[in-house]
Every structure is written in C-alpha cells, then in structure tokens.
Design an enzyme around this catalytic site. Structure first.
Site, PDB file in Angstrom:
ATOM      1  N   GLU A   1      -5.277   6.977  -7.273  1.00 51.29           N
ATOM      2  CA  GLU A   1      -5.552   7.417  -5.894  1.00 51.29           C
ATOM      3  C   GLU A   1      -4.269   7.525  -5.082  1.00 51.29           C
ATOM      4  O   GLU A   1      -4.046   6.739  -4.162  1.00 51.29           O
ATOM      5  CB  GLU A   1      -6.432   6.393  -5.186  1.00 51.29           C
ATOM      6  CG  GLU A   1      -7.716   6.102  -5.884  1.00 51.29           C
ATOM      7  CD  GLU A   1      -8.311   4.779  -5.425  1.00 51.29           C
ATOM      8  OE1 GLU A   1      -9.488   4.571  -5.714  1.00 51.29           O
ATOM      9  OE2 GLU A   1      -7.612   3.967  -4.790  1.00 51.29           O
ATOM     10  N   PRO A   2      -3.409   8.466  -5.383  1.00 55.39           N
ATOM     11  CA  PRO A   2      -2.178   8.591  -4.607  1.00 55.39           C
ATOM     12  C   PRO A   2      -2.431   9.105  -3.196  1.00 55.39           C
ATOM     13  O   PRO A   2      -3.239  10.020  -3.000  1.00 55.39           O
ATOM     14  CB  PRO A   2      -1.370   9.622  -5.411  1.00 55.39           C
ATOM     15  CG  PRO A   2      -2.407  10.428  -6.124  1.00 55.39           C
ATOM     16  CD  PRO A   2      -3.545   9.489  -6.430  1.00 55.39           C
TER      17      PRO A   2
ATOM     18  N   ARG B   1       0.393   8.346  -0.328  1.00 54.76           N
ATOM     19  CA  ARG B   1       1.769   8.527   0.137  1.00 54.76           C
ATOM     20  C   ARG B   1       2.507   9.611  -0.646  1.00 54.76           C
ATOM     21  O   ARG B   1       3.128  10.503  -0.073  1.00 54.76           O
ATOM     22  CB  ARG B   1       2.496   7.184  -0.035  1.00 54.76           C
ATOM     23  CG  ARG B   1       3.819   7.073   0.666  1.00 54.76           C
ATOM     24  CD  ARG B   1       4.508   5.767   0.257  1.00 54.76           C
ATOM     25  NE  ARG B   1       3.698   4.590   0.497  1.00 54.76           N
ATOM     26  CZ  ARG B   1       3.681   3.902   1.632  1.00 54.76           C
ATOM     27  NH1 ARG B   1       4.427   4.274   2.646  1.00 54.76           N
ATOM     28  NH2 ARG B   1       2.918   2.827   1.778  1.00 54.76           N
TER      29      ARG B   1
ATOM     30  N   ARG C   1       5.796   3.064  11.923  1.00 56.41           N
ATOM     31  CA  ARG C   1       6.121   2.346  10.687  1.00 56.41           C
ATOM     32  C   ARG C   1       7.374   1.461  10.801  1.00 56.41           C
ATOM     33  O   ARG C   1       7.430   0.427  10.168  1.00 56.41           O
ATOM     34  CB  ARG C   1       6.204   3.314   9.501  1.00 56.41           C
ATOM     35  CG  ARG C   1       4.832   3.948   9.218  1.00 56.41           C
ATOM     36  CD  ARG C   1       4.767   4.701   7.905  1.00 56.41           C
ATOM     37  NE  ARG C   1       4.757   3.791   6.784  1.00 56.41           N
ATOM     38  CZ  ARG C   1       5.802   3.545   6.008  1.00 56.41           C
ATOM     39  NH1 ARG C   1       6.944   4.174   6.229  1.00 56.41           N
ATOM     40  NH2 ARG C   1       5.716   2.694   5.024  1.00 56.41           N
TER      41      ARG C   1
ATOM     42  N   TYR D   1       6.461  -2.243  10.120  1.00 56.67           N
ATOM     43  CA  TYR D   1       6.918  -2.784   8.831  1.00 56.67           C
ATOM     44  C   TYR D   1       8.438  -2.832   8.689  1.00 56.67           C
ATOM     45  O   TYR D   1       8.932  -3.212   7.630  1.00 56.67           O
ATOM     46  CB  TYR D   1       6.420  -1.920   7.669  1.00 56.67           C
ATOM     47  CG  TYR D   1       4.985  -1.466   7.703  1.00 56.67           C
ATOM     48  CD1 TYR D   1       3.950  -2.381   7.576  1.00 56.67           C
ATOM     49  CD2 TYR D   1       4.660  -0.114   7.815  1.00 56.67           C
ATOM     50  CE1 TYR D   1       2.623  -1.952   7.567  1.00 56.67           C
ATOM     51  CE2 TYR D   1       3.343   0.319   7.804  1.00 56.67           C
ATOM     52  CZ  TYR D   1       2.329  -0.611   7.684  1.00 56.67           C
ATOM     53  OH  TYR D   1       1.030  -0.188   7.672  1.00 56.67           O
TER      54      TYR D   1
ATOM     55  N   CYS E   1       6.734   2.140  26.678  1.00 52.57           N
ATOM     56  CA  CYS E   1       7.145   0.970  27.443  1.00 52.57           C
ATOM     57  C   CYS E   1       7.112  -0.245  26.535  1.00 52.57           C
ATOM     58  O   CYS E   1       6.209  -1.083  26.624  1.00 52.57           O
ATOM     59  CB  CYS E   1       6.170   0.787  28.588  1.00 52.57           C
ATOM     60  SG  CYS E   1       7.005   0.785  30.133  1.00 52.57           S
ATOM     61  N   GLU E   2       8.081  -0.324  25.644  1.00 54.99           N
ATOM     62  CA  GLU E   2       8.052  -1.343  24.598  1.00 54.99           C
ATOM     63  C   GLU E   2       9.434  -1.337  23.937  1.00 54.99           C
ATOM     64  O   GLU E   2       9.850  -0.313  23.394  1.00 54.99           O
ATOM     65  CB  GLU E   2       6.970  -0.918  23.594  1.00 54.99           C
ATOM     66  CG  GLU E   2       6.766  -1.802  22.430  1.00 54.99           C
ATOM     67  CD  GLU E   2       5.528  -2.677  22.571  1.00 54.99           C
ATOM     68  OE1 GLU E   2       4.674  -2.414  23.440  1.00 54.99           O
ATOM     69  OE2 GLU E   2       5.453  -3.633  21.807  1.00 54.99           O
TER      70      GLU E   2
HETATM   71  N1  LLP Z   1      -6.141   3.255  -2.911  1.00 56.55           N
HETATM   72  C1  LLP Z   1      -6.376   2.164  -2.181  1.00 56.55           C
HETATM   73  C2  LLP Z   1      -7.537   1.346  -2.451  1.00 56.55           C
HETATM   74  C3  LLP Z   1      -5.503   1.830  -1.130  1.00 56.55           C
HETATM   75  O1  LLP Z   1      -5.737   0.736  -0.420  1.00 56.55           O
HETATM   76  C4  LLP Z   1      -4.378   2.653  -0.864  1.00 56.55           C
HETATM   77  C5  LLP Z   1      -3.475   2.351   0.222  1.00 56.55           C
HETATM   78  C6  LLP Z   1      -4.191   3.794  -1.655  1.00 56.55           C
HETATM   79  C7  LLP Z   1      -5.087   4.055  -2.671  1.00 56.55           C
HETATM   80  C8  LLP Z   1      -3.047   4.735  -1.444  1.00 56.55           C
HETATM   81  O2  LLP Z   1      -1.832   4.147  -1.741  1.00 56.55           O
HETATM   82  P1  LLP Z   1      -0.498   5.035  -1.725  1.00 56.55           P
HETATM   83  O3  LLP Z   1      -0.562   6.037  -2.856  1.00 56.55           O
HETATM   84  O4  LLP Z   1      -0.458   5.720  -0.405  1.00 56.55           O
HETATM   85  O5  LLP Z   1       0.598   4.064  -1.912  1.00 56.55           O
HETATM   86  N2  LLP Z   1      -0.025   1.957   6.273  1.00 56.55           N
HETATM   87  C9  LLP Z   1       0.817   1.520   5.189  1.00 56.55           C
HETATM   88  C10 LLP Z   1       0.212   1.798   3.852  1.00 56.55           C
HETATM   89  C11 LLP Z   1      -1.131   1.166   3.673  1.00 56.55           C
HETATM   90  C12 LLP Z   1      -1.685   1.510   2.334  1.00 56.55           C
HETATM   91  C13 LLP Z   1      -3.089   1.099   2.275  1.00 56.55           C
HETATM   92  N3  LLP Z   1      -3.715   1.424   1.063  1.00 56.55           N
HETATM   93  C14 LLP Z   1       2.172   2.218   5.323  1.00 56.55           C
HETATM   94  O6  LLP Z   1       2.372   2.940   6.295  1.00 56.55           O
HETATM   95  O7  LLP Z   1       3.052   2.024   4.497  1.00 56.55           O
END
Ligand code: LLP
Length: 438
Positions: A296-297, A299, A336, A340, A367-368
């Site tokens: 499940e990509p 990002r 982000r 983070y 304002c931060e």
């Molecule tokens: N599948 C599940 C169950 C997930 O929880 C996530 C991400 C993905 C797939 C997708 O993962 P990816 O391929 O994007 O790495 N807001 C944070 C990232 C939170 C990710 C949450 N879950 C950020 O901005 O880095």
C-alpha cells in the site's frame, strides 16, 4: 547552480534561470495561478504506480501481486480517477476518503478500509458504498462488521491487521508495527490468534487474510522481509491449528522517498523482487500456498510528483543570530517540519542561476514561532519580496494534512500533464473557510 540539490528527475532549469517542473516553467505557473500553490506532475504519479504494479506482478505472477494506493498521502477526486485509470486499488481510512473515491467513480470493490477505530456508522457507510475489503483492527470492529453485514444480507470480506513486532527505525510518530502500537493485534502476545479465531467464528465475515504495516519512510527491504517472514509463520501456524489458510497477505505502506540528497536512492523494483524471492521460498518451506501479496504505497506514489511554490514577503536579518525569509504559506500547507522535524529541499525558482550565499530559515505566516518550512536553507543573497521559492517533494502528506489555522484558505492543486496544466483542486476562498459558521 543548485544542481547538487536536484533530488528528482522531473526538475530542471531553463536559460532564464527558472526552475522547471515536469518541463514547465514554475515562474510562469506561479504567475498564472498565484502563490502559494501546489503543483503535481501527473506523469510521475502514473509512472510511480506502474513501478509497483509491474514489480509486484513480476515478483508474484499475474493477479497475485496487488498495489493499493494509500490515499491518505493525497486524497482528492482527481487522484482516485488516476488510480482507477492505472488499475491501482486504494487504501482508505475514513468515510471522507470513501466519499471522495465514490464521487470520482472509483470501483469500490478495489477499496480497502483501514483505521483503528471504525464506528458503526463508518461500517454501515462503507458497506452501503460497496467497499471491497475491511482491514479490521480489533475485536469490537469485527463483531460490528459481522452484525452490520448480516443486516445487509452480505458476507463482508475482511483482513485482520496484525503487528509483527518490528521496529523499522523510522521516526517514532510513523512507526506502527511494534507490539505496543495502537494499531492491530500483536502476534507475540497471542492476541492475533485470539482475534483470528473470533473472525473465523463470524458467519457474515469472509476472512481473506492478514495485514501488517510496520512504518512509513522505510528504505530498508529487510524490514519487509522480516515482517513477511513473521506473517507467513503465523499463516502456517493458523493453518495447522485451525485448518484455515489465508489467501491474502498485505505488507502495508511503500518505500521511502528522497526529501534531500542525504536520503538514499532506492530501486523499488529490485527491492520488491528480493522480497518476492524470500516469500516464494518461505511459503515452499512452510508448505503453504503463496498468498496474494499486496503493498500500500502512499508517499512513494505522490511525494516526488509534488512541489509547492511560494512568494517571498520579507527578508529579516538578525545579525549574529539568524536570517528569516517569510513566505505566503507555511504550516497550514506543510506541517511536516513543525510536526516531525522533516527535512525538505528548497530552491529559488526564479533565481536558479544565482549563487547560494544566504543561509536562512524559510518561515510561514502563521502566528506561531514553530511555523517553519525549513531551517538552514541556502538562497541567493539578492532574495527579496516577490521572488518565488519552491519546496520539492511535497506531494505526500502536505495537502492531505493541510489546515485552516489562522483561517488561512487551503491552496489549490495544479496538475501538470503532457505539457499542459489544469486545476485539480481549487483554491479555497474566505467564504469556503467561513461556510459552516452559523
Ligand atoms: N498502509 C497503512 C496501513 C498506513 O498506515 C500507511 C501510512 C500507509 C499504508 C502508507 O505508507 P507510505 O507508503 O506513505 O509510507 N503523516 C506522516 C505519515 C503517516 C503515515 C501513516 N500511515 C508523514 O507525513 O510522514
């Protein structure tokens, strides 16, 4: 200049020193649509999808490797249309995402509904909208799906989310596969087995397999290999003890992306093929059929397809301390760094031929004090009001995490495709921002 900061292959510079994205002049785009704005390179989104689709098919065979787009990374109608056209499944985590996908005409049998707390209303809504598979997080949810599916006279497909107990060494806020995670049930504690037995006893549930997701921004294939091995051991154990053999195994999110030169370049295809080799071999050893494998990509489908453009408002030099360049956006469009401490690469879009001499913090207009896009950015000494600054790799978790803090309207998304550009999401107006005030 700045060539050492070119972290993706869809950026370049023209003879006027203007930054090009997907071959289009970002300075002209800023003029045409106004700043601040998000740009998205549609061809890049599509080619990122194809990388996963092709590699998974190669690793596991036709129809045996599945790619789902984790739409939390960037969720809006046009994205679901593109996913439909590319033959991707989708991962949705809320009824808002389901609603948007339905509006886009996405075939909902290819949607997988995640989240660690689905309410009865969510479950009802998802079933009514024909969501193909639930990724069930906990016992309460399984029992509720069973009841609501029964009331609809259907047998609902589900996967159960498990935690394989792996620490992927990514940053803590996006780690999800450890035993103490709020997501899923741990194999190590025996809870995974208990919850599997519960699901197998539900007559309105069709348990198709198991899911795990160890974390985000992961570069190390070893993480997927270790979690796949643990999950396959569990599948073999359940087969032995309960006579139930899982048909599907979902390994969760995709690979990490490059935000700066410090991030490694990874070959996603080669990585998936090596995970495939291990899985195929291990299934043989365990005497189980190779399940349909999904990833499940999120990002890595959209991050490098995105860029944010801002206009500079002011330059503030505090001698002996710090220099600030304020832009017409901020944590409302990219939270982000504030959230983070994430690294980003920033470029002076209209002054790419000038020397990087000024080290500054690029900050937003909220304002931060923590409203920082990035500290330590190198820009030309001539930087001034009206100049255009680009943040690279903002396609993932920027628009989808945007807010209206300080009642700042959210930015539009402009798609770039085949030399043309079009609005995929309109710029919010003040009226939009205040529309629910009674
Ligand atoms: N599948 C599940 C169950 C997930 O929880 C996530 C991400 C993905 C797939 C997708 O993962 P990816 O391929 O994007 O790495 N807001 C944070 C990232 C939170 C990710 C949450 N879950 C950020 O901005 O880095």
């Amino acid at each position: 200049m700045y060539k050492d900061k070119f972290i993706c292959d869809n950026i370049s510079v023209n003879e006027n020193g203007h930054l090009l994205f997907a071959g289009q002049d970002t300075v002209e785009l800023a003029e045409k649509y106004g700043t601040a704005l998000y740009l998205m390179d549609e061809e890049k989104i599509r080619s990122n999808c194809r990388t996963y689709l092709t590699a998974l098919e190669k690793a596991f065979g036709k129809g045996k490797g599945h790619a789902l787009y984790a739409s939390k990374a960037a969720s809006f109608k046009r994205m679901y249309e593109i996913m439909k056209e590319e033959g991707m499944g989708i991962d949705v985590v809320s009824c808002g995402e389901i609603y948007t996908a339905v509006k886009a005409g996405f075939p909902m049998e290819n949607a997988y509904f995640h989240s660690n707390n689905k309410t009865d209303e969510d479950i009802e809504y998802a079933i009514k909208n024909g969501v193909g598979c639930f990724v069930a997080d906990n016992e309460e949810e399984i029992l509720s799906i069973d009841k609501i599916a029964g009331a609809h006279g259907i047998k609902q497909k589900i996967m159960i989310r498990l935690t394989p107990g792996i620490d992927p060494h990514t940053f803590a806020a996006v780690t999800t596969g450890k035993v103490d995670s709020k997501f899923g049930s741990a194999i190590q504690t025996g809870r995974a087995e208990e919850i599997t037995a519960i699901a197998l006893g539900c007559k309105n549930i069709d348990l198709i397999g198991f899911h795990c997701h160890v974390g985000s921004q992961v570069f190390d294939s070893d993480v997927y290999i270790r979690s796949a091995e643990i999950m396959l051991d569990f599948i073999a154990f359940v087969k032995e003890k309960y006579g139930y053999e899982a048909k599907c195994l979902d390994l969760g999110g995709g690979y990490g992306v490059r935000y700066t030169k410090a991030d490694p370049v990874i070959d996603i295809t080669a990585n998936i093929l090596s995970v495939g080799e291990v899985i195929n071999k291990k299934c043989g050893e365990l005497g189980i059929n190779v399940p349909v494998i999904s990833m499940e990509p999120g990002r890595s489908i959209v991050a490098d397809a995105g860029m944010t453009l801002y206009s500079v408002g002011s330059l503030k030099k505090i001698p002996g301390f710090i220099n600030y360049v304020s832009i017409d956006g901020g944590m409302t469009d990219n939270v982000r760094y504030a959230m983070y401490g994430s690294a980003y690469t920033l470029l002076p879009a209209n002054k790419m031929n000038e020397v990087p001499e000024l080290v500054c913090s690029v900050v937003g207009r909220c304002c931060e004090s923590g409203d920082i896009i990035q500290p330590g950015v190198e820009l030309p000494a001539s930087i001034k009001r009206g100049d255009i600054i680009a943040t690279l790799t903002t396609g993932a978790y920027n628009y989808s995490m945007a807010s209206n803090y300080n009642r700042v309207p959210r930015l539009p998304i402009i798609m770039l495709y085949e030399g043309k550009n079009y609005v995929a999401v309109k710029r919010e107006t003040f009226e939009d921002v205040a529309r629910l005030d009674v």
